[in-house]
Design an enzyme around this catalytic site. Structure first.
Site, PDB file in Angstrom:
ATOM      1  N   GLU A 135      -4.709 -12.575  -4.889  1.00 43.03           N
ATOM      2  CA  GLU A 135      -3.363 -12.078  -4.618  1.00 43.03           C
ATOM      3  C   GLU A 135      -2.421 -13.260  -4.523  1.00 43.03           C
ATOM      4  OE1 GLU A 135      -3.256  -9.446  -1.297  1.00 43.03           O
ATOM      5  OE2 GLU A 135      -4.742  -8.073  -2.117  1.00 43.03           O
ATOM      6  N   HIS A 265       7.815  -6.984   1.726  1.00 42.19           N
ATOM      7  CA  HIS A 265       6.898  -6.938   0.585  1.00 42.19           C
ATOM      8  C   HIS A 265       7.714  -6.741  -0.678  1.00 42.19           C
ATOM      9  CE1 HIS A 265       3.547  -5.985  -2.008  1.00 42.19           C
ATOM     10  NE2 HIS A 265       2.717  -6.264  -1.018  1.00 42.19           N
ATOM     11  N   ARG A 318       4.821 -14.267  -1.240  1.00 48.75           N
ATOM     12  CA  ARG A 318       5.645 -13.057  -1.182  1.00 48.75           C
ATOM     13  C   ARG A 318       7.126 -13.343  -1.000  1.00 48.75           C
ATOM     14  NH1 ARG A 318       1.648  -9.040   2.298  1.00 48.75           N
ATOM     15  NH2 ARG A 318       0.185  -8.683   0.582  1.00 48.75           N
ATOM     16  N   HIS A 379       7.656  -5.138   5.639  1.00 52.88           N
ATOM     17  CA  HIS A 379       6.212  -4.975   5.532  1.00 52.88           C
ATOM     18  C   HIS A 379       5.458  -5.503   6.754  1.00 52.88           C
ATOM     19  CE1 HIS A 379       2.385  -4.363   3.659  1.00 52.88           C
ATOM     20  NE2 HIS A 379       2.111  -5.637   3.557  1.00 52.88           N
ATOM     21  N   ARG A 414       3.528 -14.695   5.796  1.00 50.99           N
ATOM     22  CA  ARG A 414       2.089 -14.423   5.802  1.00 50.99           C
ATOM     23  C   ARG A 414       1.505 -14.511   4.400  1.00 50.99           C
ATOM     24  NH1 ARG A 414      -1.067  -9.608   5.071  1.00 50.99           N
ATOM     25  NH2 ARG A 414       0.870  -8.480   4.644  1.00 50.99           N
TER      26      ARG A 414
END
Length: 569
Positions: A135, A265, A318, A379, A414
């Site tokens: 990811e 997100h 992100r 998110h 994060r």
């Protein structure tokens, strides 16, 4: 550099407890963090006679079940905790606690293996090897997943089954944690003179004899109550994520750290301008399998969005992807961008992402043949209740773990799939130290904090101003406007004492602290984007923003600390 102080209720207005009970340890929350803590404390021969798990909804509700992508750990061939640490520190944009990151990556693989041994069924390849994918922000395939895109649901299932098989653990469902009961300030039991935990008040909705507001006298409380997603109009968080644990801790004297770092997100399915509440998440794992962002149909001249923006392109961290989407939306006037995953094919979609596929189709989009409209939405809260490496807070007897906590592992942004791992690792660490630190039973003192309650009717206005002024894009005029509106909303007292008013008061408390923290940090770092201060500024702003409260009066202070990513912008 303290920021202006503002007043919110020092405690929630609530009826006097109509019932009481006792438990050595009360755990607030039933996601991966709370249930892991309960199971680990149950397994030890530690003198804990009674464990009570309190959950706001049913035991399987909450954010864990919605985690699609998976759980990150250095489990694959050639991968190492050191490489995982580097990716985590880079994503955190200099605001991580390096020691906490070290703990996370070193203890993560064992924690995941224990979860598998508990009964969580992760996906494996035809040869029986654990399937790992990649990811955003990761340079290795290290994301373990279950059911394709149903990792959180499988982990929740395994943990709930283990808890239900443990008679030592009592679970109270449909219960809101109202406020902590504290020891006498004139007879403090903390090392620095602070009152400690003596219990907690709950509002239980229909649990036999325990109905309405009651009190649990206890020796320790573990907060694992999740995040604050309902602060914003559009979020991937379930309806129960109203910041209750953070607000409760703040009112009790704990410090909240880095609330301004709220992760939006980048790929949340866009349902239209009037859609509010929990929105469908299109997992980052879809991009990990080859999907890419575009600003229109490629066959009609649409361009790849992330090419040339970052070396990892669509798998950039992100915050980078969310900002790129927002910039293109602003440039073009479009309300969303698109995710192109058509080339993955029907068979792959049905096997790897069955849940996302079904959700998208239920909203009228078939990812096999169509682009998916996406836009950033709230998110994950990287900040929260400040803890040390064993989950201890400033309040003696109060521990925090999971999204409600700021352990230091996430920093300003994060890294994908580190959240489930954090809940596992730091709950295990709490269970390691808490039995030896259990304090003697103490009677709760008379609570002299100023009670108050905000009308539940203000929730929509609160969410609107937080989304428009304290959302993805922030600047000084917008943040100032937000604080004015929040102050005005705080003056609309509730005439009714009910769940809606309690939750809304918690949302207002956290929103006020978040807006103040965002106004104080005059730079762009990670998920905190100030368009009036567009650059990261380590010279002035490497460090943390801490919020503390005394009887409803909060003070927001910046605490310098060295950047932990080598100064990488």
């Amino acid at each position: 550099m303290p920021n202006a102080v503002r007043r919110v209720p020092g405690r929630l207005t609530a009826p006097e407890p109509g019932w009481t009970t006792r438990a050595d340890v009360v755990i607030i929350g039933s996601g991966i963090a709370g249930l892991t803590a309960a199971l680990r404390l149950k397994d030890a021969d530690n003198g804990i006679d009674k464990l009570l798990v309190v959950t706001k909804d049913q035991i399987a509700a909450g954010s864990t079940q919605w985690a699609q992508g998976g759980i990150a750990a250095a489990l694959g061939p050639g991968d190492t905790p050191e490489e995982h640490a580097v990716d985590t520190l880079v994503a955190g944009a200099g605001a991580c606690d390096a020691d906490a990151v070290r703990v996370l990556v070193d203890e993560g693989p064992e924690a995941v293996r224990e979860l598998i041994a508990l009964g969580a069924m992760f996906d494996h390849d035809p040869d029986g090897v654990l399937s790992l994918t990649r990811e955003g922000g990761h340079h290795r395939d290290r994301i373990a997943h279950a059911g394709g895109d149903a990792t959180g649901a499988e982990i929740q299932r395994a943990l709930v089954a283990a808890v239900e098989a443990a008679p030592e653990i009592e679970v109270v469902q449909h219960a809101l944690a109202v406020d902590l009961l504290l020891t006498d300030p004139d007879d403090p039991d903390g090392p620095d003179g602070r009152p400690g935990v003596a219990g907690i008040t709950l509002h239980v909705m229909g649990e036999g004899q325990r109905d309405g507001v009651g009190a649990v006298h206890c020796r320790a409380v573990v907060l694992a109550s999740g995040g604050l997603g309902q602060v914003f109009s559009q979020t991937t968080n379930p309806a129960v994520s109203t910041g209750d644990g953070m607000a409760l801790a703040l009112r009790a004297g704990a410090t909240l750290r880095d609330l301004e770092f709220v992760q939006f997100h980048p790929t949340v399915m866009y349902l239209g301008p009037d859609s509010h509440g929990q929105q469908p998440l299109i997992s980052e794992a879809v991009r990990g399998e080859g999907a890419f962002l575009v600003d229109g149909l490629p066959e009609e001249g649409g361009r790849r969005l992330m090419e040339g923006v970052h070396p990892l392109a669509d798998l950039a961290p992100r915050d980078v992807v969310a900002k790129a989407i927002m910039r293109r939306m602003l440039d073009t006037g479009q309300a969303h961008m698109w995710l192109d995953a058509r080339h993955l094919g029907a068979e792959f979609w049905e096997r790897r992402f069955p849940t996302i596929l079904a959700t998208a189709r239920s909203h009228g989009v078939d990812p096999v043949t169509e682009l998916i409209p996406v836009a950033p939405a709230c998110h994950y809260a990287s900040g929260g209740v400040r803890t040390d490496l064993h989950g201890r807070t400033d309040v003696p007897g109060l521990y925090a773990t999971g999204e409600v906590a700021c352990s230091g592992v996430h920093g300003a942004n994060r890294l994908a799939s580190n959240s489930l791992l954090e809940g596992l690792v730091f709950s295990r660490r709490i269970a390691h130290v808490l039995p030896q630190e259990l304090r003697d039973w103490r009677e709760p003192a008379l609570d002299t904090r100023t009670a108050g309650l905000v009308s539940g009717d203000v929730r929509g206005e609160l969410q609107e101003v937080m989304t428009s002024r304290v959302g993805v894009l922030r600047n000084a005029p917008g943040l100032a406007e937000a604080t004015v509106v929040l102050d005005k909303l705080g003056g609309r007292s509730s005439q009714t004492v009910d769940l809606d008013a309690w939750e809304t008061t918690n949302l207002l408390t956290i929103s006020t602290a978040l807006a103040e923290a965002a106004a104080l940090r005059q730079e762009t770092r990670g998920s905190h984007w100030r368009d009036d201060f567009p650059e990261r500024d380590d010279a002035a702003w490497a460090g943390h923003v801490d919020t503390a409260m005394t009887d409803g009066v909060a003070e927001v202070v910046f605490r310098p600390a060295p950047a932990t990513d080598g100064g990488t912008a």
